[in-house]
Design a protein around this motif. Structure first.
Motif, PDB file in Angstrom:
ATOM      1  N   ILE A 126       0.830  -1.204   0.000  1.00 44.38           N
ATOM      2  CA  ILE A 126       0.000   0.000   0.000  1.00 44.38           C
ATOM      3  C   ILE A 126       0.866   1.255   0.000  1.00 44.38           C
ATOM      4  O   ILE A 126       0.609   2.217  -0.726  1.00 44.38           O
ATOM      5  CB  ILE A 126      -0.953   0.002   1.223  1.00 44.38           C
ATOM      6  N   GLU A 127       1.922   1.253   0.815  1.00 44.50           N
ATOM      7  CA  GLU A 127       2.741   2.448   0.990  1.00 44.50           C
ATOM      8  C   GLU A 127       3.781   2.641  -0.109  1.00 44.50           C
ATOM      9  O   GLU A 127       4.224   3.768  -0.343  1.00 44.50           O
ATOM     10  CB  GLU A 127       3.459   2.397   2.349  1.00 44.50           C
ATOM     11  N   VAL A 128       4.191   1.557  -0.774  1.00 40.01           N
ATOM     12  CA  VAL A 128       5.287   1.670  -1.738  1.00 40.01           C
ATOM     13  C   VAL A 128       4.924   2.591  -2.908  1.00 40.01           C
ATOM     14  O   VAL A 128       5.804   3.235  -3.494  1.00 40.01           O
ATOM     15  CB  VAL A 128       5.711   0.274  -2.264  1.00 40.01           C
ATOM     16  N   GLY A 129       3.646   2.681  -3.217  1.00 46.07           N
ATOM     17  CA  GLY A 129       3.216   3.564  -4.304  1.00 46.07           C
ATOM     18  C   GLY A 129       3.416   5.026  -3.999  1.00 46.07           C
ATOM     19  O   GLY A 129       3.455   5.860  -4.912  1.00 46.07           O
ATOM     20  N   THR A 130       3.519   5.364  -2.713  1.00 40.94           N
ATOM     21  CA  THR A 130       3.719   6.761  -2.318  1.00 40.94           C
ATOM     22  C   THR A 130       5.075   6.967  -1.638  1.00 40.94           C
ATOM     23  O   THR A 130       5.273   7.948  -0.930  1.00 40.94           O
ATOM     24  CB  THR A 130       2.594   7.205  -1.356  1.00 40.94           C
ATOM     25  N   ALA A 131       6.010   6.030  -1.866  1.00 43.89           N
ATOM     26  CA  ALA A 131       7.346   6.126  -1.254  1.00 43.89           C
ATOM     27  C   ALA A 131       8.237   7.038  -2.090  1.00 43.89           C
ATOM     28  O   ALA A 131       9.273   6.619  -2.620  1.00 43.89           O
ATOM     29  CB  ALA A 131       7.966   4.738  -1.116  1.00 43.89           C
ATOM     30  N   PHE A 132       7.839   8.299  -2.199  1.00 45.17           N
ATOM     31  CA  PHE A 132       8.554   9.243  -3.051  1.00 45.17           C
ATOM     32  C   PHE A 132      10.014   9.455  -2.636  1.00 45.17           C
ATOM     33  O   PHE A 132      10.881   9.561  -3.505  1.00 45.17           O
ATOM     34  CB  PHE A 132       7.798  10.582  -3.087  1.00 45.17           C
ATOM     35  N   PRO A 133      10.324   9.538  -1.327  1.00 41.21           N
ATOM     36  CA  PRO A 133      11.738   9.685  -0.958  1.00 41.21           C
ATOM     37  C   PRO A 133      12.597   8.510  -1.431  1.00 41.21           C
ATOM     38  O   PRO A 133      13.732   8.706  -1.883  1.00 41.21           O
ATOM     39  CB  PRO A 133      11.695   9.748   0.580  1.00 41.21           C
ATOM     40  N   TYR A 134      12.051   7.300  -1.347  1.00 41.52           N
ATOM     41  CA  TYR A 134      12.783   6.094  -1.755  1.00 41.52           C
ATOM     42  C   TYR A 134      13.061   6.116  -3.251  1.00 41.52           C
ATOM     43  O   TYR A 134      14.182   5.853  -3.696  1.00 41.52           O
ATOM     44  CB  TYR A 134      11.957   4.870  -1.379  1.00 41.52           C
ATOM     45  N   PHE A 135      12.038   6.440  -4.036  1.00 38.11           N
ATOM     46  CA  PHE A 135      12.202   6.508  -5.481  1.00 38.11           C
ATOM     47  C   PHE A 135      13.209   7.602  -5.861  1.00 38.11           C
ATOM     48  O   PHE A 135      14.017   7.428  -6.776  1.00 38.11           O
ATOM     49  CB  PHE A 135      10.863   6.774  -6.171  1.00 38.11           C
ATOM     50  N   ALA A 136      13.128   8.737  -5.144  1.00 35.31           N
ATOM     51  CA  ALA A 136      14.061   9.834  -5.420  1.00 35.31           C
ATOM     52  C   ALA A 136      15.493   9.418  -5.112  1.00 35.31           C
ATOM     53  O   ALA A 136      16.422   9.724  -5.871  1.00 35.31           O
ATOM     54  CB  ALA A 136      13.675  11.066  -4.598  1.00 35.31           C
ATOM     55  N   ALA A 137      15.688   8.696  -3.991  1.00 39.31           N
ATOM     56  CA  ALA A 137      17.026   8.244  -3.608  1.00 39.31           C
ATOM     57  C   ALA A 137      17.598   7.285  -4.654  1.00 39.31           C
ATOM     58  O   ALA A 137      18.774   7.378  -5.028  1.00 39.31           O
ATOM     59  CB  ALA A 137      16.979   7.571  -2.236  1.00 39.31           C
ATOM     60  N   ILE A 138      16.769   6.362  -5.144  1.00 35.99           N
ATOM     61  CA  ILE A 138      17.216   5.410  -6.170  1.00 35.99           C
ATOM     62  C   ILE A 138      17.563   6.149  -7.461  1.00 35.99           C
ATOM     63  O   ILE A 138      18.550   5.840  -8.134  1.00 35.99           O
ATOM     64  CB  ILE A 138      16.127   4.346  -6.416  1.00 35.99           C
ATOM     65  N   GLY A 139      16.753   7.148  -7.799  1.00 38.28           N
ATOM     66  CA  GLY A 139      17.034   7.951  -8.984  1.00 38.28           C
ATOM     67  C   GLY A 139      18.352   8.703  -8.867  1.00 38.28           C
ATOM     68  O   GLY A 139      19.128   8.773  -9.828  1.00 38.28           O
ATOM     69  N   LEU A 140      18.629   9.250  -7.678  1.00 40.01           N
ATOM     70  CA  LEU A 140      19.888   9.970  -7.463  1.00 40.01           C
ATOM     71  C   LEU A 140      21.086   9.032  -7.541  1.00 40.01           C
ATOM     72  O   LEU A 140      22.136   9.380  -8.092  1.00 40.01           O
ATOM     73  CB  LEU A 140      19.851  10.670  -6.098  1.00 40.01           C
ATOM     74  N   MET A 141      20.946   7.813  -6.977  1.00 41.94           N
ATOM     75  CA  MET A 141      22.033   6.827  -7.050  1.00 41.94           C
ATOM     76  C   MET A 141      22.322   6.450  -8.502  1.00 41.94           C
ATOM     77  O   MET A 141      23.482   6.323  -8.916  1.00 41.94           O
ATOM     78  CB  MET A 141      21.656   5.566  -6.267  1.00 41.94           C
ATOM     79  N   THR A 142      21.250   6.252  -9.269  1.00 44.84           N
ATOM     80  CA  THR A 142      21.411   5.856 -10.672  1.00 44.84           C
ATOM     81  C   THR A 142      22.041   6.981 -11.476  1.00 44.84           C
ATOM     82  O   THR A 142      22.946   6.758 -12.276  1.00 44.84           O
ATOM     83  CB  THR A 142      20.035   5.484 -11.274  1.00 44.84           C
ATOM     84  N   ASN A 143      21.570   8.205 -11.242  1.00 41.62           N
ATOM     85  CA  ASN A 143      22.096   9.358 -11.971  1.00 41.62           C
ATOM     86  C   ASN A 143      23.563   9.606 -11.643  1.00 41.62           C
ATOM     87  O   ASN A 143      24.327  10.105 -12.474  1.00 41.62           O
ATOM     88  CB  ASN A 143      21.268  10.604 -11.640  1.00 41.62           C
ATOM     89  N   ALA A 144      23.970   9.243 -10.413  1.00 36.07           N
ATOM     90  CA  ALA A 144      25.365   9.437  -9.991  1.00 36.07           C
ATOM     91  C   ALA A 144      26.285   8.352 -10.538  1.00 36.07           C
ATOM     92  O   ALA A 144      27.510   8.462 -10.419  1.00 36.07           O
ATOM     93  CB  ALA A 144      25.443   9.468  -8.467  1.00 36.07           C
ATOM     94  N   GLY A 145      25.711   7.298 -11.117  1.00 30.55           N
ATOM     95  CA  GLY A 145      26.511   6.232 -11.714  1.00 30.55           C
ATOM     96  C   GLY A 145      27.290   5.421 -10.697  1.00 30.55           C
ATOM     97  O   GLY A 145      28.428   4.997 -10.962  1.00 30.55           O
ATOM     98  N   LEU A 146      26.690   5.163  -9.531  1.00 26.93           N
ATOM     99  CA  LEU A 146      27.389   4.424  -8.483  1.00 26.93           C
ATOM    100  C   LEU A 146      27.582   2.966  -8.871  1.00 26.93           C
ATOM    101  O   LEU A 146      26.719   2.360  -9.502  1.00 26.93           O
ATOM    102  CB  LEU A 146      26.594   4.493  -7.169  1.00 26.93           C
ATOM    103  N   ALA A 147      28.710   2.410  -8.465  1.00 25.47           N
ATOM    104  CA  ALA A 147      28.977   0.995  -8.699  1.00 25.47           C
ATOM    105  C   ALA A 147      28.166   0.137  -7.728  1.00 25.47           C
ATOM    106  O   ALA A 147      27.665   0.635  -6.716  1.00 25.47           O
ATOM    107  CB  ALA A 147      30.471   0.712  -8.517  1.00 25.47           C
ATOM    108  N   PHE A 148      28.064  -1.166  -8.044  1.00 28.32           N
ATOM    109  CA  PHE A 148      27.265  -2.090  -7.234  1.00 28.32           C
ATOM    110  C   PHE A 148      27.688  -2.074  -5.768  1.00 28.32           C
ATOM    111  O   PHE A 148      26.845  -2.036  -4.871  1.00 28.32           O
ATOM    112  CB  PHE A 148      27.390  -3.503  -7.810  1.00 28.32           C
TER     113      PHE A 148
END
Length: 218
Positions: A126-148
């Motif tokens: 129910i909550e994952v659809g509104t987990a905007f901070p989590y999605f934003a954090a994943i987007g920032l990690m991806t945009n930064a090109g972090l390694a595994f």
């Protein structure tokens, strides 16, 4: 990995601790469960954290594949504009969040181990659809090109921080006993009454963070 990125993701994880469902279930268990409180609460929180961690890995790997396949199209300037637009949408949308009725899931009827696992999965869905901070954090990690080896522990730490408030409430409950009854009742009322307000503030802050992070690259 820059300090600025770590601080921004850390701030998002703290913002994600305001989950009304997780706090609501925790407070309800603290107020009603007497004999097997610790095991029930730990199972519930592990289920929630495990669910979000799994979703985060899937999303991160998925976004990473997309960025690799379309690296020619997704240059940093284009991604920055995308994050900027998403931030503007979230910021404006935060002022129009409708009020939500009290969620009955925060008052589970059964408190068995299986019920706690099911409750953890259900509230997470129910909550994952509104987990905007989590999605934003994943987007920032991806945009930064972090390694595994960089983003995986960062994602794990994010989920640990996300469930810290319930664990802190449990520790205070153990230390203070009946003295926590009144504060817990107050928190329960506030969670029931202000869940939509919390979502509005979360959307507003995440929107501003995305806007500010993107401006430098536009």
């Amino acid at each position: 990995m820059s300090t600025e990125l770590i601080l921004m993701i850390g701030g998002l994880s703290i913002l994600d601790t305001l989950s009304p469902a997780t706090l609501g279930v925790t407070v309800y268990l603290l107020l009603t469960e007497k004999q097997r409180l610790g095991s029930r609460l730990v199972v519930y929180l592990l289920t929630v954290a495990g669910f979000y961690f799994s979703v985060g890995i899937v999303l991160k790997l998925g976004l990473g594949v997309v960025f690799q396949l379309f690296s020619g199209f997704f240059q940093s300037r284009t991604v920055s504009w995308l994050l900027f637009i998403i931030g503007c949408i979230l910021f404006v949308w935060s002022f129009f969040v409708p009020k939500r009725k009290q969620n009955k899931l925060t008052n589970p009827r059964s408190k068995s181990i299986a019920a706690m696992v099911a409750l953890g999965v259900t509230t997470s869905l129910i909550e994952v659809g509104t987990a905007f901070p989590y999605f934003a954090a994943i987007g920032l990690m991806t945009n930064a090109g972090l390694a595994f080896y960089q983003w995986l522990p960062l994602l794990l730490a994010y989920n640990v921080v996300m469930v810290l408030p319930p664990l802190i409430l449990y520790a205070l409950h153990l230390l203070l006993g009946r003295a926590m009854q009144r504060p817990l009742n107050y928190i329960q009322k506030q969670v029931s009454k202000n869940s939509s307000s919390a979502l509005s503030w979360i959307m507003c802050i995440v929107g501003l963070l995305l806007i500010l992070n993107s401006v430098d690259y536009l």
